[in-house]
Design a protein around this motif. Structure first.
Motif, PDB file in Angstrom:
ATOM      1  N   SER A 174     -33.399 -23.166  20.354  1.00 42.51           N
ATOM      2  CA  SER A 174     -33.803 -21.770  20.580  1.00 42.51           C
ATOM      3  C   SER A 174     -34.875 -21.666  21.655  1.00 42.51           C
ATOM      4  CB  SER A 174     -34.318 -21.149  19.275  1.00 42.51           C
ATOM      5  OG  SER A 174     -35.643 -21.534  19.038  1.00 42.51           O
ATOM      6  N   ILE A 175     -35.619 -22.753  21.847  1.00 37.88           N
ATOM      7  CA  ILE A 175     -36.701 -22.720  22.831  1.00 37.88           C
ATOM      8  C   ILE A 175     -36.189 -22.941  24.241  1.00 37.88           C
ATOM      9  CG2 ILE A 175     -38.705 -24.044  23.631  1.00 37.88           C
ATOM     10  CD1 ILE A 175     -39.345 -24.562  20.691  1.00 37.88           C
ATOM     11  N   VAL A 176     -35.076 -23.662  24.357  1.00 35.40           N
ATOM     12  CA  VAL A 176     -34.732 -24.222  25.653  1.00 35.40           C
ATOM     13  C   VAL A 176     -34.389 -23.136  26.685  1.00 35.40           C
ATOM     14  CG1 VAL A 176     -32.253 -24.707  25.537  1.00 35.40           C
ATOM     15  CG2 VAL A 176     -33.767 -26.342  26.565  1.00 35.40           C
ATOM     16  N   VAL A 177     -33.680 -22.080  26.271  1.00 37.62           N
ATOM     17  CA  VAL A 177     -33.295 -21.052  27.251  1.00 37.62           C
ATOM     18  C   VAL A 177     -34.517 -20.301  27.794  1.00 37.62           C
ATOM     19  CG1 VAL A 177     -32.001 -18.935  27.617  1.00 37.62           C
ATOM     20  CG2 VAL A 177     -30.967 -20.826  26.375  1.00 37.62           C
ATOM     21  N   PRO A 178     -35.374 -19.750  26.896  1.00 38.71           N
ATOM     22  CA  PRO A 178     -36.547 -19.070  27.444  1.00 38.71           C
ATOM     23  C   PRO A 178     -37.431 -19.996  28.275  1.00 38.71           C
ATOM     24  CG  PRO A 178     -36.583 -19.045  25.032  1.00 38.71           C
ATOM     25  CD  PRO A 178     -35.267 -19.592  25.443  1.00 38.71           C
ATOM     26  N   LEU A 179     -37.484 -21.261  27.903  1.00 36.18           N
ATOM     27  CA  LEU A 179     -38.319 -22.193  28.652  1.00 36.18           C
ATOM     28  C   LEU A 179     -37.797 -22.376  30.076  1.00 36.18           C
ATOM     29  CD1 LEU A 179     -40.764 -23.315  27.410  1.00 36.18           C
ATOM     30  CD2 LEU A 179     -39.611 -25.465  26.986  1.00 36.18           C
ATOM     31  N   ILE A 180     -36.473 -22.490  30.218  1.00 35.01           N
ATOM     32  CA  ILE A 180     -35.892 -22.634  31.552  1.00 35.01           C
ATOM     33  C   ILE A 180     -36.164 -21.368  32.370  1.00 35.01           C
ATOM     34  CG2 ILE A 180     -33.728 -22.787  32.830  1.00 35.01           C
ATOM     35  CD1 ILE A 180     -32.677 -24.539  30.502  1.00 35.01           C
ATOM     36  N   PRO A 190     -46.473 -22.006  25.640  1.00 34.35           N
ATOM     37  CA  PRO A 190     -46.190 -21.376  24.341  1.00 34.35           C
ATOM     38  C   PRO A 190     -45.833 -19.896  24.438  1.00 34.35           C
ATOM     39  CG  PRO A 190     -48.076 -22.800  24.137  1.00 34.35           C
ATOM     40  CD  PRO A 190     -47.721 -22.777  25.592  1.00 34.35           C
ATOM     41  N   MET A 191     -46.242 -19.218  25.529  1.00 32.44           N
ATOM     42  CA  MET A 191     -45.877 -17.810  25.706  1.00 32.44           C
ATOM     43  C   MET A 191     -44.357 -17.620  25.697  1.00 32.44           C
ATOM     44  SD  MET A 191     -48.313 -15.425  26.389  1.00 32.44           S
ATOM     45  CE  MET A 191     -47.373 -14.209  27.261  1.00 32.44           C
ATOM     46  N   ALA A 192     -43.626 -18.636  26.174  1.00 30.70           N
ATOM     47  CA  ALA A 192     -42.179 -18.498  26.282  1.00 30.70           C
ATOM     48  C   ALA A 192     -41.476 -18.838  24.977  1.00 30.70           C
ATOM     49  CB  ALA A 192     -41.656 -19.402  27.400  1.00 30.70           C
ATOM     50  N   ILE A 193     -42.202 -19.476  24.060  1.00 33.82           N
ATOM     51  CA  ILE A 193     -41.583 -19.918  22.805  1.00 33.82           C
ATOM     52  C   ILE A 193     -41.626 -18.773  21.800  1.00 33.82           C
ATOM     53  CG2 ILE A 193     -41.863 -21.521  20.887  1.00 33.82           C
ATOM     54  CD1 ILE A 193     -42.977 -23.527  22.879  1.00 33.82           C
ATOM     55  N   SER A 194     -40.539 -18.598  21.071  1.00 33.58           N
ATOM     56  CA  SER A 194     -40.528 -17.527  20.080  1.00 33.58           C
ATOM     57  C   SER A 194     -41.523 -17.835  18.969  1.00 33.58           C
ATOM     58  CB  SER A 194     -39.138 -17.379  19.481  1.00 33.58           C
ATOM     59  OG  SER A 194     -38.795 -18.535  18.766  1.00 33.58           O
ATOM     60  N   PHE A 195     -42.012 -16.768  18.322  1.00 34.98           N
ATOM     61  CA  PHE A 195     -42.942 -16.968  17.214  1.00 34.98           C
ATOM     62  C   PHE A 195     -42.288 -17.814  16.127  1.00 34.98           C
ATOM     63  CE2 PHE A 195     -46.180 -13.302  17.673  1.00 34.98           C
ATOM     64  CZ  PHE A 195     -46.262 -13.545  19.022  1.00 34.98           C
ATOM     65  N   VAL A 196     -40.979 -17.644  15.965  1.00 33.98           N
ATOM     66  CA  VAL A 196     -40.271 -18.436  14.956  1.00 33.98           C
ATOM     67  C   VAL A 196     -40.297 -19.913  15.348  1.00 33.98           C
ATOM     68  CG1 VAL A 196     -38.061 -18.814  13.829  1.00 33.98           C
ATOM     69  CG2 VAL A 196     -38.781 -16.506  14.355  1.00 33.98           C
ATOM     70  N   GLY A 197     -39.993 -20.183  16.620  1.00 28.94           N
ATOM     71  CA  GLY A 197     -40.029 -21.559  17.099  1.00 28.94           C
ATOM     72  C   GLY A 197     -41.418 -22.148  16.956  1.00 28.94           C
ATOM     73  N   TRP A 215     -52.693 -20.349  19.564  1.00 27.48           N
ATOM     74  CA  TRP A 215     -51.952 -21.283  20.411  1.00 27.48           C
ATOM     75  C   TRP A 215     -51.004 -20.532  21.344  1.00 27.48           C
ATOM     76  CZ3 TRP A 215     -46.626 -23.028  20.092  1.00 27.48           C
ATOM     77  CH2 TRP A 215     -46.377 -24.235  20.782  1.00 27.48           C
ATOM     78  N   ILE A 216     -50.395 -19.458  20.819  1.00 22.04           N
ATOM     79  CA  ILE A 216     -49.469 -18.680  21.646  1.00 22.04           C
ATOM     80  C   ILE A 216     -50.215 -17.822  22.671  1.00 22.04           C
ATOM     81  CG2 ILE A 216     -47.744 -16.837  21.615  1.00 22.04           C
ATOM     82  CD1 ILE A 216     -46.902 -17.870  18.858  1.00 22.04           C
ATOM     83  N   GLN A 217     -51.321 -17.198  22.245  1.00 21.32           N
ATOM     84  CA  GLN A 217     -51.951 -16.167  23.078  1.00 21.32           C
ATOM     85  C   GLN A 217     -52.941 -16.704  24.114  1.00 21.32           C
ATOM     86  OE1 GLN A 217     -50.995 -13.175  23.197  1.00 21.32           O
ATOM     87  NE2 GLN A 217     -49.796 -12.923  21.351  1.00 21.32           N
ATOM     88  N   ALA A 218     -53.459 -17.906  23.905  1.00 25.91           N
ATOM     89  CA  ALA A 218     -54.482 -18.409  24.826  1.00 25.91           C
ATOM     90  C   ALA A 218     -53.951 -18.488  26.256  1.00 25.91           C
ATOM     91  CB  ALA A 218     -54.988 -19.779  24.374  1.00 25.91           C
TER      92      ALA A 218
END
Lengths: 322, 356
Positions: free
Chosen positions: A296-302, B172-179, B232-235
């Motif tokens: 789930s992380i990989v697409v937004p990360l790219i 971490p900004m790009a990672i979903s809160f769930v992730g 961690w997400i917001q910094a």
């Protein structure tokens, strides 16, 4: 509040090459090793959790469950089994994420396009068309940015399922969407919720276009629609990209809207819903959680890493001005 | 995964894209056609006036002409704004008003119950703990995230690997809160003391001589550990905005201060801080609003058990799991009340800005 960054329309601001910035001097005087040390510590703390998840997702199941991921460096055992299992596994407990991945895509693409188009039109009108009450409309839309989603969820859901009525007179029919039809609900909800922020961001860009250009076009007899299509749209491509990335990340990563409007079924639920479910019901199946989270992380990360410049520009235009 | 299962979804996507093309294309066409039609009508009217030979009627007095032009601009502006205003009304404004009304009704939204949902909110112990938790979140997250972002922005400014260093914190900004929640759940993972630990925190804890803990089930520490995830997400967001603000401080100001022999500390407190104050306020406000609405983290890690609930999570449970629409709506309204000061402050700023 004054703006602290110049509007970046064409190219990112050139780094000042004059006297070094004050912060740099502080850094130099701050006894460099200490500064470097602190920043490395912060960077390591920020990176290690993700790195641990990444390493774990490639380890065999019984290894993940019995030893820490840091032992993978002394005793390397790697496999792609977890990904195979979580994406294409047949059993109900395995995740079957491939289908959910497609759902995420189907939800995200229209949810980015619609608000982008509508907000561009609205932002143009609020910047360059003179009509009475313009500022009040703008301020109203701006203020809506901050209204919590929670304020709209319950009635919007009943609007979809029962239709709207005033004093017993039905205004709109119930949508009664089933299975794949629920995508429409999610698109609609995401579009509504994104508009305030999108209008604000694009307005920041569009209102800073050169006034002479607009006036020259008007004098030449160009109508507003023509100016919008042939002059404004090409100029605001960077802004559209910035907001597009914003909205992409927001929709792809969203859990709340998807939970309520898409439901939890495999026909429409996106990855985030499925992952949250796995984290709740199969809390110890780390081999699935780690690989699933990484998928789930990989697409937004790219998206993020390849388009970071636009993203940052959008942040600054939307953020530092407000 | 069978292709047959996926085909209807892709078909829906295609429908969505077609709808998009039709709607947006249609809007642009309409925008072209409508003014042209008006222009033709006006020409026809002028021609008619000219052919009847009435001198002076051909051209209306200038004042009236201006008002006609203005009205047409207004109509056009409204047309440009139409889809946005319509969607905002249906999707946000009307529902928000209805939520406000629902908060004075019972669970099934049939009878008016006055303020009882609000008294329930402040009298139940568990809901009270939800409110205090939210308060702790809103105090800690913006403060710590902004502080870390600022320190980091200053430290890596013009360092050799600045862009890489920033990307690491920003990621971490790009990672979903769930992730992010799963990533940190793994850090907090627990196994009983005689086994090897798989969670990093317990591993470190054990090395320091502690007994492994079930971190997420022990209040009040568990709420703090969830707050760590949000920080961690917001910094990264704080760091990016503040870094841009620091870079925007004019060089001659710094030069002048340096000629006056200001030391780095004074420089930081007397020049940097005042210069980046607007950006600091923006960061704190933005992070505060995001924190108030936090839902995914709590839901994914503990689902609000063990005294970790926050308003958004409780609202979801009340309205969508227990069918208590009234109580859920009251919580949503309370959330809105908490952001009203921020709304007013932002609008005030905006008006100041537009007048300049």
């Amino acid at each position: 509040m004054t703006t602290t960054t110049p509007p970046a329309l064409a190219s990112p601001p050139v780094k000042p090459t004059g006297p070094e910035t004050r912060a740099a001097r502080v850094r130099r005087r701050l006894n460099n090793p200490v500064a470097t040390g602190i920043s490395i510590v912060i960077a390591v703390i920020w990176t290690i959790p993700t790195f641990g998840l990444f390493v774990s997702s490639f380890r065999p199941e019984d290894e993940i469950k019995t030893t820490g991921w840091w032992t993978a460096f002394t005793d390397p055992q790697f496999t792609l089994q977890n990904y195979q299992e979580v994406l294409f596994g047949r059993s109900a407990s395995s995740g079957q994420l491939a289908g959910y991945f497609i759902n995420s895509m189907v939800i995200t693409i229209p949810s980015v396009l619609f608000p982008l188009a509508f907000a561009a039109l609205a932002a143009y009108a609020l910047s360059w068309i003179n009509f009475r009450g313009r500022d009040w409309v703008y301020i109203g839309i701006f203020a809506l940015q901050i209204v919590p989603l929670q304020m709209a969820l319950v009635p919007l859901l009943s609007f979809f399922s029962e239709g709207a009525s005033v004093a017993g007179i039905p205004l709109t029919p119930a949508w009664n969407l089933e299975d794949e039809g629920k995508f429409v609900q999610v698109w609609f909800a995401h579009t509504c919720f994104a508009l305030p922020c999108a209008v604000f961001l694009l307005h920041n860009f569009i209102s800073q276009l050169p006034k002479d250009l607009m006036e020259a076009a008007r004098v030449d007899g160009a109508t507003h629609p023509k100016i919008f299509r042939s002059i404004v749209l090409p100029l605001i491509v960077p802004a559209l990209a910035a907001f597009g990335i914003f909205q992409f990340l927001w929709v792809w990563n969203d859990l709340l809207v998807a939970l309520i409007f898409a439901g939890g079924g495999s026909e429409t639920a996106p990855l985030t819903v499925r992952l949250a479910e796995l984290a709740g019901t199969r809390a110890n199946e780390w081999q699935r959680l780690t690989s699933g989270a990484f998928i789930s992380i990989v697409v937004p990360l790219i998206v993020f890493l390849s388009l970071q410049r636009y993203f940052v520009r959008g942040l600054l235009a939307g953020g530092v001005k407000g | 995964m069978e292709f047959a299962d996926e085909a209807p979804k892709l078909l829906m996507l295609l429908y969505g894209l077609i709808a998009f093309a039709v709607v947006v294309g249609g809007l642009l066409v309409l925008l072209d056609v409508v003014p042209a039609w008006f222009a033709r009508r006006r020409e026809a009217a002028l021609l008619a006036a000219a052919t009847t030979g009435g001198a002076g009627t051909a051209a209306p007095p200038p004042a009236r002409r201006r008002s006609v032009a203005n009205r047409r601009e207004g109509g056009l502006g409204l047309f440009f704004l139409l889809p946005t205003l319509l969607l905002l009304a249906v999707g946000l404004i009307v529902p928000a008003i209805r939520t406000f009304l629902l908060s004075f009704m019972d669970g099934g939204s049939r009878n008016w119950v006055g303020f009882s949902n609000y008294t329930w909110m402040f009298s139940q112990d568990e809901i009270f703990s939800v409110l205090t938790n939210t308060l702790v979140w809103v105090i800690l997250v913006p403060l710590v995230a902004t502080a870390i972002g600022l320190i980091y922005a200053v430290l890596v400014d013009r360092a050799r690997f600045e862009s890489v260093a920033k990307a690491l914190i920003f990621m971490p900004m790009a990672i979903s809160f769930v992730g992010a929640s799963i990533i940190w759940k793994f850090v907090y993972a627990y196994r009983s003391g005689e086994y090897d630990q798989i969670g990093l925190l317990n591993h470190v804890w054990k090395m320091l001589g502690g007994e492994p803990q079930q971190w997420l089930s022990n209040p009040p520490l568990n709420t703090l550990l969830l707050i760590v995830i949000m920080i961690w997400i917001q910094a990264g967001f704080a760091m990016v905005v503040l870094s841009a603000a620091i870079k925007a401080i004019p060089g001659d100001v710094i030069e002048a201060a340096r000629l006056d022999g200001v030391n780095p500390w004074q420089m930081f407190w007397q020049i940097t801080m005042p210069s980046i104050r607007p950006a600091l306020i923006v960061v704190v406000v933005t992070v505060s609003i995001a924190t108030l609405k936090v839902f995914d983290i709590v839901r994914t890690t503990t689902n609000g058990n063990y005294d970790t609930g926050v308003i958004a999570n409780e609202m979801y449970n009340q309205a969508f799991r227990f069918g208590q629409t009234g109580q859920g709506s009251a919580l949503a309204v309370f959330l809105f009340v908490l952001v009203i000061p921020i709304v007013i402050y932002q609008v005030h700023n905006l008006r100041k800005q537009r007048e300049v």
